[in-house]
Design a protein around this motif. Structure first.
Motif, mmCIF file in Angstrom:
data_model
loop_
_atom_site.group_PDB
_atom_site.id
_atom_site.type_symbol
_atom_site.label_atom_id
_atom_site.label_comp_id
_atom_site.label_asym_id
_atom_site.label_seq_id
_atom_site.Cartn_x
_atom_site.Cartn_y
_atom_site.Cartn_z
ATOM 1 N N LYS A 50 28.693 13.216 -56.898
ATOM 2 C CA LYS A 50 28.854 12.030 -56.056
ATOM 3 C C LYS A 50 27.531 11.709 -55.360
ATOM 4 C CE LYS A 50 33.787 12.613 -55.387
ATOM 5 N NZ LYS A 50 34.820 13.109 -54.462
ATOM 6 N N HIS A 83 31.098 11.872 -62.741
ATOM 7 C CA HIS A 83 31.876 11.180 -61.697
ATOM 8 C C HIS A 83 31.073 11.195 -60.404
ATOM 9 C CE1 HIS A 83 35.525 10.095 -59.438
ATOM 10 N NE2 HIS A 83 35.182 10.994 -58.571
ATOM 11 N N ASN A 135 33.985 3.229 -59.256
ATOM 12 C CA ASN A 135 35.217 3.869 -58.789
ATOM 13 C C ASN A 135 35.858 3.005 -57.700
ATOM 14 O OD1 ASN A 135 36.959 6.161 -58.868
ATOM 15 N ND2 ASN A 135 35.922 7.102 -57.111
ATOM 16 N N GLU A 136 37.123 2.684 -57.865
ATOM 17 C CA GLU A 136 37.944 2.099 -56.785
ATOM 18 C C GLU A 136 37.404 0.788 -56.213
ATOM 19 O OE1 GLU A 136 38.466 5.327 -53.983
ATOM 20 O OE2 GLU A 136 39.593 6.516 -55.423
ATOM 21 N N GLN A 212 43.586 7.383 -62.349
ATOM 22 C CA GLN A 212 43.359 8.658 -61.654
ATOM 23 C C GLN A 212 44.574 9.579 -61.759
ATOM 24 O OE1 GLN A 212 41.966 7.974 -57.650
ATOM 25 N NE2 GLN A 212 40.002 7.156 -58.331
ATOM 26 N N HIS A 214 46.912 10.339 -59.191
ATOM 27 C CA HIS A 214 47.318 11.113 -58.002
ATOM 28 C C HIS A 214 48.761 10.706 -57.680
ATOM 29 C CE1 HIS A 214 43.405 12.789 -57.323
ATOM 30 N NE2 HIS A 214 42.831 11.608 -57.294
ATOM 31 N N GLU A 244 42.307 12.179 -62.852
ATOM 32 C CA GLU A 244 42.395 12.988 -61.622
ATOM 33 C C GLU A 244 43.839 13.429 -61.377
ATOM 34 O OE1 GLU A 244 40.426 11.103 -58.283
ATOM 35 O OE2 GLU A 244 38.886 10.239 -59.549
ATOM 36 N N TRP A 294 43.023 17.184 -61.261
ATOM 37 C CA TRP A 294 42.070 17.204 -60.143
ATOM 38 C C TRP A 294 42.133 18.573 -59.452
ATOM 39 C CZ3 TRP A 294 38.125 14.379 -60.513
ATOM 40 C CH2 TRP A 294 37.230 14.258 -59.459
ATOM 41 N N TRP A 302 42.440 19.254 -53.132
ATOM 42 C CA TRP A 302 42.130 18.294 -52.050
ATOM 43 C C TRP A 302 43.400 17.866 -51.325
ATOM 44 C CZ3 TRP A 302 42.707 12.656 -51.845
ATOM 45 C CH2 TRP A 302 43.601 12.170 -52.818
HETATM 46 C C1 GLA Z 1 39.284 9.896 -55.376
HETATM 47 C C2 GLA Z 1 37.938 10.119 -56.009
HETATM 48 C C3 GLA Z 1 37.711 11.564 -56.308
HETATM 49 C C4 GLA Z 1 38.166 12.455 -55.196
HETATM 50 C C5 GLA Z 1 39.579 12.182 -54.880
HETATM 51 C C6 GLA Z 1 40.029 13.170 -53.855
HETATM 52 O O1 GLA Z 1 40.299 9.850 -56.250
HETATM 53 O O2 GLA Z 1 37.744 9.382 -57.179
HETATM 54 O O3 GLA Z 1 36.364 11.770 -56.512
HETATM 55 O O4 GLA Z 1 37.391 12.257 -54.052
HETATM 56 O O5 GLA Z 1 39.650 10.852 -54.430
HETATM 57 O O6 GLA Z 1 39.475 14.433 -54.040
#
Ligand code: GLA
Length: 335
Positions: A50, A83, A135-136, A212, A214, A244, A294, A302
């Motif tokens: 990052k 990433h 990203n995002e 991703q 999540h 992720e 992830w 995380w």
């Molecule tokens: C996002 C980012 C990842 C990571 C996650 C949480 O999804 O893309 O790099 O930071 O949040 O770990």
């Protein structure tokens, strides 16, 4: 096969690579390392690539940690996903400031974007096979397409196209992805589809989309949403990667702290969710070219700090003792 436990990557050999996001600390932890070697054939640096980690000051690139991850992957025949170049988070302040501490000009920010992408591509050319270029970038709020990040505010929506074009020029052989969360949910799917379609129509070099993943065990619409999203993105002629993946025990708005260990029932529900997810992934193996978790095991995730700080979660296939959970067996027993 190790101790009677099948290898995830072997089982999925004819489907897609199985990845994990890793920190350098994982490579020094025997248990984490052994799981990586046994079950995974693709790595993503959880944080080490990052912007704030790899390029913390204008004239200072810090490749040490990410190099360790990349070397480990190469030594063990694993693929590497890069990433990420452009994100609103974990990007140092200097990027958006000029020498007098004022907001940087559009021209200078584009120049910095170019230098950053060029440097990373040059360093990892031939090693990183795919990059999350942006990203995002899509906004969660209704009626807004673009997130109002500093990239957007200073450069305008063109920053996305620019980033992809710069990356393609810097490494013509790397696959280039747009990565985001919730982009299988209808509210974000429509916007993301529109954005990608416009970019692709302009000839922007985007090879694929990262979903991703999540997710959590309580989302009853997940499977239908996911199938619809895969079909729509595939209709653009691009690849799809799950980048992720984790399946939290908690719904996003559930901030309870009183659960100190997952119950048998929670583990079973999680196993069923993972089972259906992997059924879907397998059935779309022609367009899904990678599935990355992830994390490796519940020992380090995380989710222990998000969305609630210091609350244990158990979102992965291996538990805190690095043993396979019911979810592991539900994704490996399918023949
Ligand atoms: C996002 C980012 C990842 C990571 C996650 C949480 O999804 O893309 O790099 O930071 O949040 O770990």
């Amino acid at each position: 096969m190790n101790n009677g436990i099948k290898s995830l990557k072997e089982i999925y050999r004819d489907y897609f690579p199985i990845g994990a996001a890793v920190a350098v600390e994982d490579l020094c932890d025997e248990g984490q390392k052994n799981l990586l070697l046994e079950h995974f054939n693709s790595l993503t640096a959880e944080n080490a690539m990052k912007f704030e980690r790899i390029h913390p000051e204008e004239k200072n690139f810090v490749f040490e940690n990410s190099d360790k991850i990349v070397e480990f992957a190469i030594k063990n025949n694993m693929k590497i996903r890069g990433h990420t170049f452009v994100w609103h988070n974990q990007t140092p302040d200097w990027v958006f400031k000029d020498n007098s501490g004022n907001r940087v000009s559009r021209e200078l920010l584009i120049e910095r974007l170019r230098l950053h992408i060029n440097a990373l591509c040059e360093h990892y050319r031939g090693k990183v096979y795919a990059w999350d270029v942006v990203n995002e970038a899509v906004e969660d709020k209704e009626d807004h397409l673009f997130r109002e990040s500093e990239w957007y505010q200073i450069i305008g929506e063109e920053y996305i196209e620019l980033a992809f074009r710069i990356a393609r020029e810097a490494d013509p052989y790397a696959q280039l992805y747009y990565n985001d969360y919730n982009n299988e949910k209808p509210y974000k799917l429509e916007k993301t589809y529109k954005l990608l379609k416009e970019l692709l129509d302009k000839g922007t070099p985007i090879d694929g989309i990262g979903i991703q993943g999540h997710w959590d065990i309580h989302d009853s619409e997940l499977f239908d949403n996911l199938k619809r999203a895969i079909e729509l993105y595939a209709s653009l002629g691009i690849k799809i990667q799950i980048t992720e993946l984790d399946v939290s025990m908690f719904a996003f708005n559930d901030h309870r702290r009183d659960i100190v260990a997952p119950s048998r029932e929670m583990l079973e529900v999680q196993a069923q969710v993972y089972k259906k997810l992997f059924e879907i992934f397998r059935s779309y193996k022609d367009v899904i070219t990678s599935v990355t978790f992830w994390g490796i095991s519940d020992k380090h995730t995380w989710k222990d700090n998000f969305p609630v700080k210091n609350r244990k979660d158990w979102p992965l296939l291996f538990d805190e003792e690095q043993k396979p959970k019911p979810a592991f067996f539900s994704v490996t027993d399918f023949n």
